[in-house]
Design a protein around this motif. Sequence first.
Motif, PDB file in Angstrom:
ATOM      1  N   GLU A  10       0.814  -1.206  -0.051  1.00  0.00           N
ATOM      2  CA  GLU A  10       0.080  -0.046   0.090  1.00  0.00           C
ATOM      3  C   GLU A  10       0.760   1.178  -0.099  1.00  0.00           C
ATOM      4  O   GLU A  10       0.711   2.288  -0.807  1.00  0.00           O
ATOM      5  CB  GLU A  10      -0.982  -0.146   1.220  1.00  0.00           C
ATOM      6  CG  GLU A  10      -2.007  -1.152   1.147  1.00  0.00           C
ATOM      7  CD  GLU A  10      -3.177  -0.917   2.099  1.00  0.00           C
ATOM      8  OE1 GLU A  10      -2.770  -0.228   3.010  1.00  0.00           O
ATOM      9  OE2 GLU A  10      -4.176  -1.432   1.995  1.00  0.00           O
ATOM     10  N   TRP A  11       1.952   1.343   0.821  1.00  0.00           N
ATOM     11  CA  TRP A  11       2.953   2.207   0.557  1.00  0.00           C
ATOM     12  C   TRP A  11       3.586   2.597  -0.879  1.00  0.00           C
ATOM     13  O   TRP A  11       3.451   3.594  -1.330  1.00  0.00           O
ATOM     14  CB  TRP A  11       4.254   2.056   1.487  1.00  0.00           C
ATOM     15  CG  TRP A  11       5.017   3.045   1.866  1.00  0.00           C
ATOM     16  CD1 TRP A  11       4.966   4.387   2.588  1.00  0.00           C
ATOM     17  CD2 TRP A  11       5.979   3.583   0.995  1.00  0.00           C
ATOM     18  NE1 TRP A  11       6.011   5.242   2.398  1.00  0.00           N
ATOM     19  CE2 TRP A  11       6.587   4.780   1.405  1.00  0.00           C
ATOM     20  CE3 TRP A  11       6.691   3.112  -0.261  1.00  0.00           C
ATOM     21  CZ2 TRP A  11       7.991   5.511   0.781  1.00  0.00           C
ATOM     22  CZ3 TRP A  11       7.664   3.440  -0.839  1.00  0.00           C
ATOM     23  CH2 TRP A  11       8.300   4.576  -0.064  1.00  0.00           C
ATOM     24  N   SER A  12       3.782   1.356  -1.427  1.00  0.00           N
ATOM     25  CA  SER A  12       4.320   1.599  -2.783  1.00  0.00           C
ATOM     26  C   SER A  12       3.315   2.062  -3.685  1.00  0.00           C
ATOM     27  O   SER A  12       3.542   2.957  -4.609  1.00  0.00           O
ATOM     28  CB  SER A  12       4.665   0.157  -3.319  1.00  0.00           C
ATOM     29  OG  SER A  12       5.930  -0.253  -2.749  1.00  0.00           O
ATOM     30  N   LEU A  13       1.689   1.786  -3.654  1.00  0.00           N
ATOM     31  CA  LEU A  13       1.110   2.162  -4.390  1.00  0.00           C
ATOM     32  C   LEU A  13       0.587   3.662  -4.284  1.00  0.00           C
ATOM     33  O   LEU A  13       0.534   4.486  -5.220  1.00  0.00           O
ATOM     34  CB  LEU A  13      -0.374   1.572  -4.223  1.00  0.00           C
ATOM     35  CG  LEU A  13      -1.673   1.943  -4.835  1.00  0.00           C
ATOM     36  CD1 LEU A  13      -1.509   2.036  -6.354  1.00  0.00           C
ATOM     37  CD2 LEU A  13      -2.763   1.191  -4.387  1.00  0.00           C
ATOM     38  N   LEU A  14       0.687   4.064  -2.874  1.00  0.00           N
ATOM     39  CA  LEU A  14       0.514   5.587  -2.730  1.00  0.00           C
ATOM     40  C   LEU A  14       1.683   6.410  -3.442  1.00  0.00           C
ATOM     41  O   LEU A  14       1.412   7.365  -3.901  1.00  0.00           O
ATOM     42  CB  LEU A  14       0.420   5.805  -1.181  1.00  0.00           C
ATOM     43  CG  LEU A  14      -0.861   5.178  -0.478  1.00  0.00           C
ATOM     44  CD1 LEU A  14      -0.720   5.373   0.968  1.00  0.00           C
ATOM     45  CD2 LEU A  14      -2.023   5.888  -1.019  1.00  0.00           C
ATOM     46  N   SER A  15       3.088   5.617  -3.226  1.00  0.00           N
ATOM     47  CA  SER A  15       4.138   6.489  -3.755  1.00  0.00           C
ATOM     48  C   SER A  15       4.014   6.566  -5.203  1.00  0.00           C
ATOM     49  O   SER A  15       4.417   7.688  -5.710  1.00  0.00           O
ATOM     50  CB  SER A  15       5.333   5.415  -3.301  1.00  0.00           C
ATOM     51  OG  SER A  15       6.473   6.328  -3.880  1.00  0.00           O
ATOM     52  N   VAL A  16       3.633   5.671  -6.240  1.00  0.00           N
ATOM     53  CA  VAL A  16       3.637   5.694  -7.255  1.00  0.00           C
ATOM     54  C   VAL A  16       2.370   6.614  -7.920  1.00  0.00           C
ATOM     55  O   VAL A  16       2.421   7.497  -9.021  1.00  0.00           O
ATOM     56  CB  VAL A  16       3.552   4.324  -8.125  1.00  0.00           C
ATOM     57  CG1 VAL A  16       4.557   3.558  -8.035  1.00  0.00           C
ATOM     58  CG2 VAL A  16       2.278   3.650  -7.779  1.00  0.00           C
ATOM     59  N   LEU A  17       1.349   6.870  -7.325  1.00  0.00           N
ATOM     60  CA  LEU A  17       0.465   7.597  -7.331  1.00  0.00           C
ATOM     61  C   LEU A  17       0.783   9.090  -7.257  1.00  0.00           C
ATOM     62  O   LEU A  17       0.480  10.015  -8.048  1.00  0.00           O
ATOM     63  CB  LEU A  17      -1.022   7.248  -6.661  1.00  0.00           C
ATOM     64  CG  LEU A  17      -1.684   6.042  -7.012  1.00  0.00           C
ATOM     65  CD1 LEU A  17      -2.707   5.702  -5.795  1.00  0.00           C
ATOM     66  CD2 LEU A  17      -2.337   6.116  -8.390  1.00  0.00           C
ATOM     67  N   TYR A  18       1.640   9.348  -6.057  1.00  0.00           N
ATOM     68  CA  TYR A  18       1.991  10.670  -5.872  1.00  0.00           C
ATOM     69  C   TYR A  18       3.051  10.948  -6.930  1.00  0.00           C
ATOM     70  O   TYR A  18       2.846  12.142  -7.485  1.00  0.00           O
ATOM     71  CB  TYR A  18       2.727  10.479  -4.487  1.00  0.00           C
ATOM     72  CG  TYR A  18       3.444  11.702  -3.952  1.00  0.00           C
ATOM     73  CD1 TYR A  18       2.776  12.685  -3.346  1.00  0.00           C
ATOM     74  CD2 TYR A  18       4.674  11.943  -4.064  1.00  0.00           C
ATOM     75  CE1 TYR A  18       3.222  13.989  -3.064  1.00  0.00           C
ATOM     76  CE2 TYR A  18       5.432  13.052  -3.597  1.00  0.00           C
ATOM     77  CZ  TYR A  18       4.781  13.935  -3.418  1.00  0.00           C
ATOM     78  OH  TYR A  18       5.527  15.170  -2.872  1.00  0.00           O
ATOM     79  N   ASN A  19       3.832  10.237  -7.327  1.00  0.00           N
ATOM     80  CA  ASN A  19       4.840  10.609  -8.262  1.00  0.00           C
ATOM     81  C   ASN A  19       4.170  10.864  -9.686  1.00  0.00           C
ATOM     82  O   ASN A  19       4.850  11.550 -10.491  1.00  0.00           O
ATOM     83  CB  ASN A  19       5.974   9.432  -8.315  1.00  0.00           C
ATOM     84  CG  ASN A  19       6.878   9.192  -7.282  1.00  0.00           C
ATOM     85  OD1 ASN A  19       7.072  10.161  -6.506  1.00  0.00           O
ATOM     86  ND2 ASN A  19       7.479   8.209  -6.918  1.00  0.00           N
ATOM     87  N   ASP A  20       3.000  10.172  -9.933  1.00  0.00           N
ATOM     88  CA  ASP A  20       2.450  10.490 -11.156  1.00  0.00           C
ATOM     89  C   ASP A  20       1.323  11.650 -11.104  1.00  0.00           C
ATOM     90  O   ASP A  20       0.594  11.873 -11.986  1.00  0.00           O
ATOM     91  CB  ASP A  20       1.739   9.200 -11.691  1.00  0.00           C
ATOM     92  CG  ASP A  20       1.680   9.070 -13.088  1.00  0.00           C
ATOM     93  OD1 ASP A  20       2.275   9.858 -13.788  1.00  0.00           O
ATOM     94  OD2 ASP A  20       0.730   8.378 -13.648  1.00  0.00           O
ATOM     95  N   ASN A  21       1.424  12.278  -9.959  1.00  0.00           N
ATOM     96  CA  ASN A  21       0.472  13.231  -9.815  1.00  0.00           C
ATOM     97  C   ASN A  21      -1.041  13.264  -9.903  1.00  0.00           C
ATOM     98  O   ASN A  21      -1.720  13.897 -10.372  1.00  0.00           O
ATOM     99  CB  ASN A  21       0.710  14.549 -10.713  1.00  0.00           C
ATOM    100  CG  ASN A  21       0.381  15.843 -10.473  1.00  0.00           C
ATOM    101  OD1 ASN A  21      -0.023  16.255  -9.217  1.00  0.00           O
ATOM    102  ND2 ASN A  21       0.477  16.930 -11.233  1.00  0.00           N
TER     103      ASN A  21
END
Length: 642
Positions: A242-253
Amino acid sequence: MKVQEGRASRWQWRVPALLRGVVTAMVLCWSLGMMAAASKEDVDAYNTMADLIHNRTYDLNNLAVADSIYGKAKQRGSKLAMMYALRIKFYAYVGNGKTEGFLSSVDEYLGLAEGDDFVEEYFEGVSAKIQYLMTKGEYTQCMFLARDMLKKAEESKSALGLYESNLLLGQIYKYRGNHLTALSYFEHSMEHTDDTDSVGRSIINRDMAECYSSLGQGDIAVQKAREARKWANYDVYRYFSEWSLLSVLYNDNKMQEFKTEYRKSLLHNADVTGILSADMLYELRCMLLVSEGRFAESRALADSISLRQSQLAHIALSYFYENDFKNAYQAQKELVIVTDSTMAGIQQSELVRYDAELGNATLRYEAEKATARMRLIVSLCIGAVLVLVIGGLTYVLLRRQRENRRLFLSREETRQALEKAEKANAMRLHFIQNMSHEIRTPLNSIYGSTQVLCDSSMPLDDESKSMLLESIGQNTEHLTGLLNNIIVISDYDAGNVELHKAEVTAQDVIDKAMVGIMAQEGVELIIDDTGGITLHTDESQLVKALYQLLANAVKFTERGHVRVGAKAAEQEGRVTFYVEDTGRGVRAGLGEKVFERFFKEDNFVPGVGLGLPLCRAITTLLGGTVALDESYQGGARFVLTV
């Protein structure tokens, strides 16, 4: 004796032949009772270990349980149960930064695992040691251990060993910044898992998501992160996925999707201290602050992250999402410097290690020379990009100052100047984004190919070396062509192009423009007869303009044909050239938009959007016009009149 999931105990009896008939019954009865008791205790030890590692991996309270299991196992002489206890211990130690305790536990574990009876346990121990060394930046030592592990796994045909070694090699390349090579190893690792291996599939998909995110492929990264969460059957892996999912969503704006996923995630209310590292917790807090628009607080908190690269990455994204592009550019520039410095340090460490291991001074000299060449290429490319960007920014700023002074007397003129400046800012941002993608992609390929050529542990035949060198050459030519286009269009803007007009035939212009045009299989190139049409113009400039239309046509045509020709225009003394194709065409309403600089209708197609603008700049210089024929329905048709 060895007890593990899906694996039965194995007993071998060696009784002297003369005594066998006498003692068989007694030994059999006694041994069956001992085997049942020992198997149950080993299974209980395994179940306890699995529960603690999957749900409370780094809890120091696990040490007391491990010591109890170890003591009982030692009394019974069960190596397997002793290894289960040691595995509990070294995970608890490493999660709390207790280096000496971790190393002593894992080394004792590997000592017990020596031999053919405990091959898979051995792989687990080596895997833990490599993961620890990666956190210390000892990538060279990790590489040697992982490759030895892969060799042993291939010899023993162990699915677990092949999964672990390929996964670890992928993670090593990921941390070194070689994401394309890392993805290849992750794919190999996935081949050695099955539908029951939920942990393995969750970990691999999580690592692949991080690679795709670093490569700028946000949609694929999000898909892989969701796959990781789907396969996570234990709390620890759910938290990480879940941390990884949040991170890639954040990086992709994708901020709205980020907020929605966070509210649904376990990380929203659960206490994950001791599960996620301190840096991961700080990063999560930084992401949440940015999603709430609290940019200054996010940047202040980013200073708490111990990893300098993570600090700068969060600061750069915070400025970017705040639309403060100047500070975002400065933070990104510093991040590139820090990253390059880190990679240079890793490469230097590897060179020293190779020299010590192989005792070959020639290898060190050649490797250093190759690294220096690579650094020179990268430095020149980055320097060229920076010069162009800074020059472009300086030009736009000076032009804006002159416009402001000249338009000060009129409110309407002032409004127009502001609109023009805003459009220039948007164009500059679009330019930086496109250039970053277009330059990093060939640079990654050049870097990856050079790494493979410099890696003496990977023997290559002549054909493979030739392919790698060809890849380096092609990507270098792509970079050179890209930079040349930018310089050429700047010359047209500055009025630095001289015209040399003469009498030429339309057929000669078409023939010269076709040089270098290569269509893919299934596409026919058709040249219509021009009937001897002549015109008075600068032939070389007209050839450049027509070449851009042809190159654009073959790029977007997958089947059918590309047709080119010329005819006398209705206005006397003028000639019309046309290029038509059966490709995907241009959406309605974009007939003029395609001639704007850096505009791309499809961001997934290579290029930065300079071909058609360059064509229009040349045509305008020649006193002509170029436009899209929007009445044409079979694909796209461009008409150039001079």
